[in-house]
Design an enzyme around this catalytic site. Sequence first.
Site, PDB file in Angstrom:
ATOM      1  N   SER A 134     -17.738  46.485 -45.556  1.00  0.00           N
ATOM      2  CA  SER A 134     -18.239  46.033 -46.856  1.00  0.00           C
ATOM      3  C   SER A 134     -19.278  47.026 -47.339  1.00  0.00           C
ATOM      4  O   SER A 134     -19.827  47.809 -46.548  1.00  0.00           O
ATOM      5  CB  SER A 134     -18.895  44.644 -46.715  1.00  0.00           C
ATOM      6  OG  SER A 134     -19.557  44.261 -47.898  1.00  0.00           O
ATOM      7  N   TYR A 147     -25.555  38.539 -42.523  1.00  0.00           N
ATOM      8  CA  TYR A 147     -24.246  39.029 -42.969  1.00  0.00           C
ATOM      9  C   TYR A 147     -24.243  40.556 -42.983  1.00  0.00           C
ATOM     10  O   TYR A 147     -23.323  41.193 -42.444  1.00  0.00           O
ATOM     11  CB  TYR A 147     -23.928  38.484 -44.360  1.00  0.00           C
ATOM     12  CG  TYR A 147     -22.631  39.019 -44.921  1.00  0.00           C
ATOM     13  CD1 TYR A 147     -21.407  38.627 -44.384  1.00  0.00           C
ATOM     14  CD2 TYR A 147     -22.624  39.928 -45.973  1.00  0.00           C
ATOM     15  CE1 TYR A 147     -20.212  39.134 -44.886  1.00  0.00           C
ATOM     16  CE2 TYR A 147     -21.442  40.426 -46.484  1.00  0.00           C
ATOM     17  CZ  TYR A 147     -20.238  40.026 -45.934  1.00  0.00           C
ATOM     18  OH  TYR A 147     -19.057  40.528 -46.431  1.00  0.00           O
TER      19      TYR A 147
END
Length: 236
Positions: A134, A147
């Site tokens: 990501s 995260y």
Amino acid sequence: MNKTIFITGASSGIGFALCMKMIRKGYNVVGIARRQERLEELNNHYSNHFLGLYGDVTNVESIQNAIEKGIERFGKIDILVNNAGIGILGPVEEAKLEDWNTMIDVNVKGVMNVTNLLLPQLIKNKGHIVTIDSIAAHEVYAGSAVYCASKFAARAFTTGLEKELRGKVRVTKISPGYVNTEFKDHLNNKEIQKNLKSSFENGLNPDSIADAIYFAINQDENIAINEIMIRPFGNA
């Protein structure tokens, strides 16, 4: 014999889009997900080239079972796409330790579990590992501490694989920005969900990430695409 690709998190979003693209391109596809019922339509319509199975990346036994069934069906596995992931966002002072552990289990240990179990096949077939991390593997955002930490870890692990497996297995990291998938509906924190809604809805189409993966795995034998970062134009 056609190449076989093993895709985690195959029931929705990027994983589902990739399954469809690879089937259309003539690959054999083993797609795993916890929501196996979402793969039944593909099983019914593309049974010659697709095998959809239950698989939880945090459960080694279920992954091993899926790998064995994939090899039994198609003879080998050439490509792994580590796509399964989860994001539970919110302020750290409101966070549940259980949610932090879930993200580490799926986003870090899950990548390691599947990679470890498939590595003998990938080395044998001079294959390819693709990890979808990501933009959060490169930048840290408020409300996303764990995260982002999990994505940084997945990126570091995949970088290590690339350095150790050169000449044996190609390794690619793909880092998307906002992608319009179900991810936006599973953010838990309503304020963050509301703030990010438009960013996700105006984000990348999952098909665009599938295209990038296809590009990376279809280079000449002397080329390795190690990293791709993709952002929506004018968005994060």
